[in-house]
Structure formats: C-alpha cells, structure tokens
Design a protein around this motif. Structure first.
Motif, PDB file in Angstrom:
ATOM      1  N   ARG A  51       4.646   5.901   3.852  1.00 53.99           N
ATOM      2  CA  ARG A  51       3.959   7.091   3.354  1.00 53.99           C
ATOM      3  C   ARG A  51       2.441   6.905   3.310  1.00 53.99           C
ATOM      4  NH1 ARG A  51       6.620   9.228  -2.039  1.00 53.99           N
ATOM      5  NH2 ARG A  51       5.060  10.844  -1.573  1.00 53.99           N
ATOM      6  N   THR A  52       1.956   5.821   2.722  1.00 60.65           N
ATOM      7  CA  THR A  52       0.506   5.657   2.518  1.00 60.65           C
ATOM      8  C   THR A  52      -0.028   4.306   2.981  1.00 60.65           C
ATOM      9  OG1 THR A  52       0.900   4.845   0.258  1.00 60.65           O
ATOM     10  CG2 THR A  52       0.512   7.218   0.529  1.00 60.65           C
ATOM     11  N   GLY A  53       0.773   3.515   3.687  1.00 58.45           N
ATOM     12  CA  GLY A  53       0.338   2.163   4.025  1.00 58.45           C
ATOM     13  C   GLY A  53      -0.286   2.006   5.389  1.00 58.45           C
ATOM     14  N   TRP A  54      -0.435   3.092   6.153  1.00 59.78           N
ATOM     15  CA  TRP A  54      -0.937   2.953   7.518  1.00 59.78           C
ATOM     16  C   TRP A  54      -2.408   2.544   7.549  1.00 59.78           C
ATOM     17  CZ3 TRP A  54       2.675   2.543  10.929  1.00 59.78           C
ATOM     18  CH2 TRP A  54       3.903   3.185  10.714  1.00 59.78           C
ATOM     19  N   ARG A  55      -3.183   3.022   6.597  1.00 56.76           N
ATOM     20  CA  ARG A  55      -4.601   2.654   6.583  1.00 56.76           C
ATOM     21  C   ARG A  55      -4.778   1.161   6.301  1.00 56.76           C
ATOM     22  NH1 ARG A  55      -9.387   5.506   2.903  1.00 56.76           N
ATOM     23  NH2 ARG A  55     -11.103   4.202   3.693  1.00 56.76           N
TER      24      ARG A  55
ATOM     25  N   ALA B 202       0.809  -1.228   0.000  1.00 54.50           N
ATOM     26  CA  ALA B 202       0.000   0.000   0.000  1.00 54.50           C
ATOM     27  C   ALA B 202       0.836   1.269   0.000  1.00 54.50           C
ATOM     28  CB  ALA B 202      -0.941   0.007   1.196  1.00 54.50           C
ATOM     29  N   GLY B 203       2.168   1.150   0.035  1.00 56.99           N
ATOM     30  CA  GLY B 203       3.002   2.351  -0.034  1.00 56.99           C
ATOM     31  C   GLY B 203       3.942   2.528   1.112  1.00 56.99           C
TER      32      GLY B 203
END
Length: 507
Positions: free
Chosen positions: A257-261, A253-254
């Motif tokens: 940078r963008t994988g926490w969700r 998911a990234g």
C-alpha cells in the motif's frame, strides 16, 4: 487695556540663536557618543588605545613589516644577512607547508587528500546556504556517503565483504567474547574460594549464553563462508544485503500500500553505492593503503574535529533524552555516562582509548590508533553536548508536548517535530562554543603519537636548515591564524543561523 496686553505678550526683540545640535552620526558622532561620552568611557578608550599600541602594532610589525618573504634556507632569516631586525620567517612556512597540510602522507598519493577536501567543500557549502534546495539529499550525501568515500580515499584498500559478512563477523566476535568472559570467570572461581561457587555459576551462565549465540549464528556463519568462497564475494554480499534491506524497508513502510517509495529510495541508494564501488575499484584491491600513522598536519586536525563534531551530536541528543527519560535504567545509565566522561580530562580519555581499549576487545579484533582516538573524542564531546542540549530541552514549555499529544502525535514525532527543533534553536551558541573548543582540543592527540597541525609544527622545529630565532614564533603565528580562521568562521555562521531562526526578528 489693549495697549497693556500688547506690550506684555508681543516680543520686541529677536530670540538669540540656539547652539548647533551635537553631531551624533558618522565617525565624529561615534567617537563623541561611544568613546568619549563619560569619564569611564574616556579611561577605557585610553586603555584600549594603549593595548592596541603595545600588542597589535608589534604583531603586525612582526608579521608584515619586518618579515622576510623570500629565501631558501635559514640564512635568509638571520638579521646579519637581512640588514634589519627580522620578524616572521615566511620562507620557512613555504618550505614546510606540505608537511603542515599532509604530514607524512606519500607525495604521489596526495591527490587523494586534495580530492577529499574538494568533495567535502562541494557537499558542505550548498548545505550551509539556506536558499539552495535538496537539503535532505545533500545532508544524506555528506553525513552518510561522504565518510565512506573519504575513508577509502584516504586510507585505501578494498572491500572483502559487505553488510551480511560484516554483521555476521561482528556478531560472531561478540559471541566469542561472551564465551571467553564466561571461561575467565570459571577460571577465576578456582582462585577465590570465598565467592568461588558464585563466580563458577555466573561463568557457566555467561559461557552458556555465548555458546547459544554461536549456535544461533551458525546459519549466518555458513552463509558468510559461502559468500566468501564465491568468485565475486563483494558483489554477491552486496546484492544479498540490498535485497534484505530493501525488503525490510518495504515491509516496515506499509508493504504494497505505502512501501513503494521506501523501496525505490533503498534501491536508488544501493545503486549509488554500487557505482562508487565500481568506480573506485573497491571490489578488488582498491587504492594503495596509506597507514594512518603517516597521516598528519591539517588533515588529521580536520578528520578528528569534523568526526568528533558530527558523531557527538547524535550521542548528545540520545544522552540528553535519556537523562530526562521516565525509565529508571535509561536515566541512571545516561547520568552515570555523562558525569563519568565530564569528570575525566580529555588527555586521560585519549590515553585510555589508545592504550586500554584494545584490552577490552576480542583477541582477533583490532582497532586502528586513529580510530581509537576518534571513539574517545566522540564519547567525551557527546557527554558535554548532552548537557547543552538538556538545557535547551528544559527551556521548552511543558505545554508544547501536551499540545502535540492532544493532536495525536506519538512521543517520537513530538520529540522530533516539536520539542527538539525548538531546543536546538535555543542552544545554538552553546553548541557552537563546544564545537570550537573541540576543534582546538584536537591538538591534544599529539600525546598519543598522532601528528596533527601543531604536532607537525613541533616536529618541523628539529630541522637545522630552518633553525633561526624567529622560526618558532613564525610557526605558532601561522598555526594560530589557521585555528582562528576556522573558529571565527564557525562563530560567524552560528550568529547567522541564530539570527535566521529567531522567531522575533524583523524580515
């Protein structure tokens, strides 16, 4: 000149009254404009009245007027005891109702079936109401979580492992089957001198592939053995699987940078699974096991039909897209698959799945009889759904995909966000028609020793306590009403969805 003009254009008498306009509204207007407005419609109306008189009226008389409503055995449904011509024997339905719903499911465990029905209704009804929120969560619970919960509720038992152990065992069985196939080819080479050398070489290659896979899987097999030898194998395997899956989703998911969700969603999902495992006691023996051979009645009908409907949709979408693919191998495979399954009767599919599927599996790998039928029905229905969906894809103008590509969307996003929603909207009647046909075709599973609703009905006819001249007619009428209720409900809901998704409808 003035007198002549006045006498020519000024009326000296009252105009006669016009006849009253023909009534076109209300019940009288409906009869005049729809039923009796032409000789053809008059003839059709008369034929319709005769049809109702000779079919519907006797059916209502049999089901309601002449029916027997109270009794404890067959004597209550005999004409000499009732004092009038006997219609439906409803005490027979009351006496056999549990058998029609649960089959031979143990009485003390039927609360599990009832709980499964309740959970299904609680998850399905909000998903069918468009105005209710959280459709994504609701769909995830119904299509992903509910099948697992329903399986352990209905079948019982506990978990012996989780993701890592299951995947390792599946891959190890696959490697063993490849090695066994290679050995079989080598043995066959000795009995076929014409192509013996070719078969021997092919067998050696296949066996080498199986041995190579087994060597690659050695670390996973060692990890599985270590997990199974621990004090809490289910929870150790569960935790290891949760860590691996969460890390993979986080990276895909990234990352930072963008994988926490994606990481939070994965951890929340595994937390919910852990709660279910703990509440149902699946880390131990779980609930008592109820063999699928004891399932029957409406339970089997709903399990087979719902599973076939849900699993056939992704199969149909994949095959429809594969048949339109530009890669020849995928396109040819999809065409062969669709044409093969559409050219074979469902009875043959059920026989093949039940009695021949085990011959293609490794020796230590078995599949339950109900599961075999479910696999056969899912593949069979998926082939039909593929052609229905392909018709919807063909109706989408080529400019839709070109416009999406011009905006920078990938093929996957174009298909998922632009093409497929429009295609499915076009084929709602065809899809629901296939669903209704599949729901009724579930009665064929009785030929492979699965007692669905009709199978239980036929089995109940052998009870001498309810052997009357009208028992069979009553049973088939009762089953017909059940089938009609489900099929009519699907039909009406499809009309509602079709009207709601119509872009040209008036708000």
């Amino acid at each position: 000149m003035t007198d002549v003009t006045a006498s020519s254009f000024v009326r000296d008498a009252m105009v006669a009254e016009r006849p009253a306009p023909v009534k076109t509204t209300g019940f009288i207007g409906f009869i005049r404009t729809r039923l009796l407005n032409s000789p053809t419609n008059i003839l059709l109306t008369i034929l319709g009245i005769l049809l109702v008189w000779y079919t519907v009226v006797p059916a209502l008389r049999f089901l309601l007027v002449d029916a027997v409503w109270h009794g404890t055995d067959r004597n209550a449904c005999l004409a000499e005891n009732a004092g009038h011509p006997v219609g439906a024997c409803w005490p027979y339905i009351g006496a056999k109702l549990d058998q029609f719903i649960y089959g031979f499911y143990p009485v003390e465990e039927r609360w599990r079936v009832n709980l499964t029905f309740v959970i299904a209704a609680v998850l399905l009804v909000p998903m069918l109401i468009p105005r209710l929120p959280a459709k994504g969560l609701n769909a995830g619970l119904f299509f992903l979580a509910f099948p697992v919960v329903a399986f352990f509720l209905l079948h019982g038992g506990g978990l012996s492992g989780f993701g890592v152990s299951w995947i390792t065992s599946l891959l190890a069985a696959f490697a063993d089957s490849i090695k066994s196939a290679g050995d079989a080819l080598v043995r066959a080479a000795a009995t076929t001198p014409v192509v013996g050398s070719l078969l021997w070489l092919l067998g050696q290659i296949v066996a080498l592939i199986g041995v190579t896979l087994a060597l690659i899987l050695t670390p996973l097999v060692w990890a599985r053995d270590q997990i199974q030898s621990s004090h809490y194998p289910v929870w150790v395997d569960f935790g290891l699987t949760a860590i691996i899956v969460s890390v993979l989703l986080f990276a895909l998911a990234g990352g930072v940078r963008t994988g926490w969700r994606a990481l939070a969603t994965s951890l929340a999902s595994f937390a919910g699974i852990a709660i279910v495992i703990a509440v149902m006691g699946l880390d131990g023996h779980g609930l008592p096991v109820v063999d699928t051979r004891l399932w029957g009645g409406l339970l089997v009908t709903l399990v087979v039909s719902v599973t076939g409907i849900v699993t056939s949709m992704p199969i149909g979408v994949a095959l429809a897209l594969g048949r339109r693919a530009t890669i020849p191998l995928i396109r040819v495979f999809s065409i062969i698959f669709i044409e093969f399954w559409r050219g074979v009767p469902l009875i043959t599919v059920l026989f093949f799945a039940t009695y021949m599927l085990p011959l293609f599996l490794p020796g230590n790998f078995t599949v339950d009889g109900l599961m075999r039928a479910l696999i056969g029905i899912a593949l069979f229905a998926g082939a039909y759904q593929a052609e229905v969906i392909r018709g919807g894809l063909a109706a989408i103008p080529r400019g839709q995909g070109e416009a999406a590509s011009a905006l920078g969307l990938s093929w996957w996003k174009t298909t998922a966000l632009v093409v497929m929603p429009q295609a499915l909207r076009h084929v709602i009647p065809g899809l629901v028609n296939s669903f209704i046909a599949l729901f009724k075709d579930t009665s064929l599973v009785s030929i492979v020793a699965l007692f669905d609703l009709l199978g239980q009905l036929r089995a109940s006819f052998s009870d001498p306590n309810w052997a009357t001249p009208t028992t069979a007619f009553t049973g088939f009428a009762f089953c017909g009403l059940i089938y009609f209720t489900f099929c009519f409900g699907m039909s009406r809901y499809s009309l509602f969805v079709e009207h709601r998704l119509n872009p040209f409808r008036r708000n």
